[in-house]
Design a protein around this motif. Structure first.
Motif, PDB file in Angstrom:
ATOM      1  N   SER A   1     -63.535 108.927 119.986  1.00 11.73           N
ATOM      2  CA  SER A   1     -62.288 109.346 120.627  1.00 11.73           C
ATOM      3  C   SER A   1     -61.170 109.412 119.597  1.00 11.73           C
ATOM      4  N   ILE A   2     -61.147 108.407 118.727  1.00 13.22           N
ATOM      5  CA  ILE A   2     -60.109 108.350 117.701  1.00 13.22           C
ATOM      6  C   ILE A   2     -60.192 109.558 116.768  1.00 13.22           C
TER       7      ILE A   2
ATOM      8  N   THR B   1     -67.433 106.757 122.590  1.00 14.55           N
ATOM      9  CA  THR B   1     -67.116 105.616 121.732  1.00 14.55           C
ATOM     10  C   THR B   1     -65.645 105.640 121.336  1.00 14.55           C
ATOM     11  N   VAL B   2     -65.150 104.476 120.957  1.00 14.97           N
ATOM     12  CA  VAL B   2     -63.756 104.383 120.523  1.00 14.97           C
ATOM     13  C   VAL B   2     -63.563 105.221 119.257  1.00 14.97           C
ATOM     14  N   THR B   3     -64.462 105.069 118.305  1.00 16.98           N
ATOM     15  CA  THR B   3     -64.325 105.792 117.040  1.00 16.98           C
ATOM     16  C   THR B   3     -64.374 107.303 117.259  1.00 16.98           C
TER      17      THR B   3
ATOM     18  N   PHE C   1     -71.293 110.392 120.907  1.00 18.10           N
ATOM     19  CA  PHE C   1     -70.412 109.689 119.989  1.00 18.10           C
ATOM     20  C   PHE C   1     -68.958 110.112 120.211  1.00 18.10           C
TER      21      PHE C   1
ATOM     22  N   ARG D   1     -61.264 112.563 117.525  1.00 23.66           N
ATOM     23  CA  ARG D   1     -60.676 113.713 118.217  1.00 23.66           C
ATOM     24  C   ARG D   1     -59.168 113.550 118.350  1.00 23.66           C
TER      25      ARG D   1
END
Ligand SMILES: Nc1ncnc2c1ncn2[C@@H]1O[C@H](COP(=O)(O)OP(=O)(O)O)[C@@H](O)[C@H]1O
Ligand SMILES: [Mg+2]
Lengths: 317, 280
Positions: free
Chosen positions: A175-176, A171-173, A167, A178
């Motif tokens: 990465s966001i 995934t974009v979420t 995750f 972090r």
């Protein structure tokens, strides 16, 4: 003479124990990384998770039990709801406040959770529903073996860790999440709502911590107040890993788990240990295994305060 | 000092509503610190507008209040209005401004250091429906303008060079598909050759992707080379403004060049830059 089979046996169960601790430890690091809160109630949250399954899955408090799998689900979901409520009502007030006041709040929270469990069950261990207890041993190569309940718990823990890592990495979420932890403003200009990010961090943290507590319980046959001690043990793990590093929390937990198992087995009460190359003999009292991680904690804080993978900007504790 | 009349003049010419317009804006930090005063400016569709001036003039403050991020630093527009295509957006939050297609590239190359270049780019996808999934095509726009990035996708952004980091933050913003791009000091601390490359790429982006740009920079010479219109700020106010080609020829600006274009003073503040009041 060292008995290799025993050594491997003990090390394996140490690795397993570490994987179970890892869920609670990663829950801790995640919250610290994203919100800056040092949550000293992790042990109690894990314990409440463990007892949640008893509350819903057996007819000890409630008039009737629900199926075991549903009890697990309800426990985790209620835990998340509770976590979100706490964030909204309590922790949000402390954003930007000194670290110490937030620490005291989490300590108080821990005591309250502990009080609730003591009120319901006293200090007694509670057996888990039938469906969550497995007997028997699994044989492993080299003549070693492991308890089935333990093996299942560890396997589930590893799956949860892997899913969490995927995750974060894929995934974009993730990465966001972090990204927001590393530069809030730069994330905000990409449309990230910091409030939503914090809510997500609490959700994930409470969920994996509760799962960690439940797995610790299934691996030992039921919920016990000793699960609460996980809080201080995983603290050793995250300090070793570097408070804000999630992979660090995992590795730290593995080290701590192995250390604890080796310590408990080889340094039990009355065992005489010869210091290598000398005639000096040391005798250790019972329960020394659980002290080892704390000795490690002290050493790490003295020698490498930012842990193995931590960021240097962290406030020294 | 600039007045409303001066600022709206540029916008009204082509009959269109300016993409962004500030009308006599005053900006205050922490309720007390007056950072920007009486500023009126505007950028028309497809324009590159330069916001020039020395360190501390108030350039970043203006960008931050347009993107809404200034609110998180306790900044507030206390007088005047900010319009986006005619809509009053004064003091709206960063989330709302992002929804309206504004992407702000903050000063200082703010890459997410412990994320890889690819993960940094991925963060640019966030707006498009809070995506969970993505594929390589999403990165095409980044590679089109910054092909070098394709070779360092797995590098931790913190280890990339200054030039690569600047390309990365612009690319990340492009993936975000804005219609108005606010750039804060894109040239700061970069070698002249790199600055030239990056500014050339900005022009290409502006033309091909139809993105209006507001660029705050201390490097007046380079910025005016690519801009359509320029504003020069000092002490929180606009001291001069003109179409870029006219501004370049003005005496006060030539003086300003001396402070910024010479290589050795690139990193220092411009000490001798002073626009005399009589010119305004
Ligand atoms: N977050 C902030 N809080 C208080 N004052 C600020 C803040 N940011 C900038 N300032 C002040 O506002 C003025 C303008 O700063 P800034 O907009 O950063 O100028 P520039 O970008 O032109 O260098 C300066 O005096 C600066 O000290
Ligand atoms: Mg600035």
């Amino acid at each position: 003479m060292v008995n290799w089979v025993t050594l491997i046996d003990i090390s394996l169960s140490g690795l397993g124990l570490g994987a179970l601790y890892a869920l609670v430890a990663m829950g801790f690091s995640l919250i610290y990384k994203v919100t800056g809160v040092l949550n000293f109630a992790q042990g109690q949250i894990a314990m409440v998770g463990a007892y949640g399954v008893v509350i819903f899955g057996t007819a000890t408090v409630l008039p009737a039990a629900i199926p075991a799998w549903a009890a697990v689900l309800v426990t985790v979901l209620l835990g998340v709801v509770l976590g979100l409520a706490l964030e909204r009502v309590v922790f949000r007030q402390f954003i930007g406040e000194p670290v110490l006041s937030v620490i005291i709040v989490t300590l108080a929270l821990g005591s309250i959770l502990e009080g609730v469990i003591f009120f319901l069950y006293g200090q007694n261990a509670q057996a888990y529903p039938e469906a969550l207890t497995f007997g028997g041993q699994l044989s492993l190569p080299l003549g070693t073996s492991i308890q089935a309940a333990y093996a299942v718990a560890v396997a589930i823990a590893l799956v949860v860790v892997a899913v969490l890592m995927l995750f974060f990495r894929r995934t974009v979420t993730g990465s966001i999440l972090r990204a927001s932890a590393s530069d809030e403003q730069a994330a905000m200009v990409l449309g990230v709502s910091i409030e939503r990010t914090i809510a997500l961090a609490w959700t994930l943290s409470i969920a994996i911590t509760a799962i960690g507590g439940i797995l610790l319980a299934t691996s030992s046959g039921g919920a016990a107040v000793s699960i609460e001690n996980t809080g201080i043990i995983i603290f050793a793990a995250v300090v070793l890993g570097g408070l804000d590093s999630i992979p660090g929390a995992f590795i730290g937990s593995i080290v701590v788990g192995v250390l604890q198992e080796l310590g408990s087995y080889y340094l039990v009460g009355g065992t005489a240990v010869y210091v290598p190359f000398t005639d000096i003999q040391a005798n250790f009292g019972a329960g020394f295994g659980e002290i080892l991680p704390l000795v490690l904690l002290l050493v790490v804080i003295l020698v490498k305060p930012y842990g193995l993978f931590g960021t240097e900007r962290i406030e020294r504790l | 000092m600039a007045t409303n009349e001066q600022a709206t003049a540029t916008a009204v010419d082509d009959g269109d509503r300016p993409v962004v317009e500030l009308d006599n804006v005053e900006i205050v930090y922490d309720r007390h610190f007056l950072a920007v005063q009486g500023v009126s400016l505007s950028a028309s569709e497809g324009d590159i507008v330069a916001l020039l001036g020395p360190n501390g003039a108030g350039k970043s403050t203006i960008l931050k209040m347009i993107s809404g991020i200034g609110r998180s630093e306790r900044g507030e527009v206390t007088r005047g209005r900010v319009f986006l295509r005619g809509e009053d957006v004064t003091n709206d939050g960063a989330n709302e401004m992002v929804e309206r297609g504004i992407t702000h590239i903050l000063e200082g190359r703010r890459v997410f250091e412990d994320l890889t270049v690819e993960e940094n780019l991925r963060c640019g996808l966030y707006r498009q429906g809070r995506r969970f999934q993505f594929d390589e095509d999403d990165y095409q726009i980044a590679f089109e303008y910054f092909p070098q990035l394709e070779d360092i996708m797995d590098l931790k952004a913190g280890y990339a060079s200054g030039g690569q980091q600047q390309m990365l933050v612009i690319a990340r913003a492009l993936i975000h598909r804005p219609n108005l791009l606010l750039l804060d000091e894109p040239s700061l601390g970069l070698a002249p050759k790199l600055v030239r490359d990056i500014f050339e790429t900005l022009v290409e982006i502006n033309e091909r992707e139809d993105i209006t740009m507001l660029i705050a920079d201390q490097n007046a010479k380079r910025t005016l080379e690519i801009a359509d219109y320029g504003y020069v700020m000092e002490n929180g106010q606009i001291e001069l403004h003109d179409p870029a080609d006219v501004l370049v020829e003005r005496e006060e600006i030539k003086e300003f060049y001396l402070g910024t274009s010479s290589e050795d003073s690139r990193y220092t503040d411009i000490r001798h830059y002073k626009i005399r009041k009589r010119w305004t």
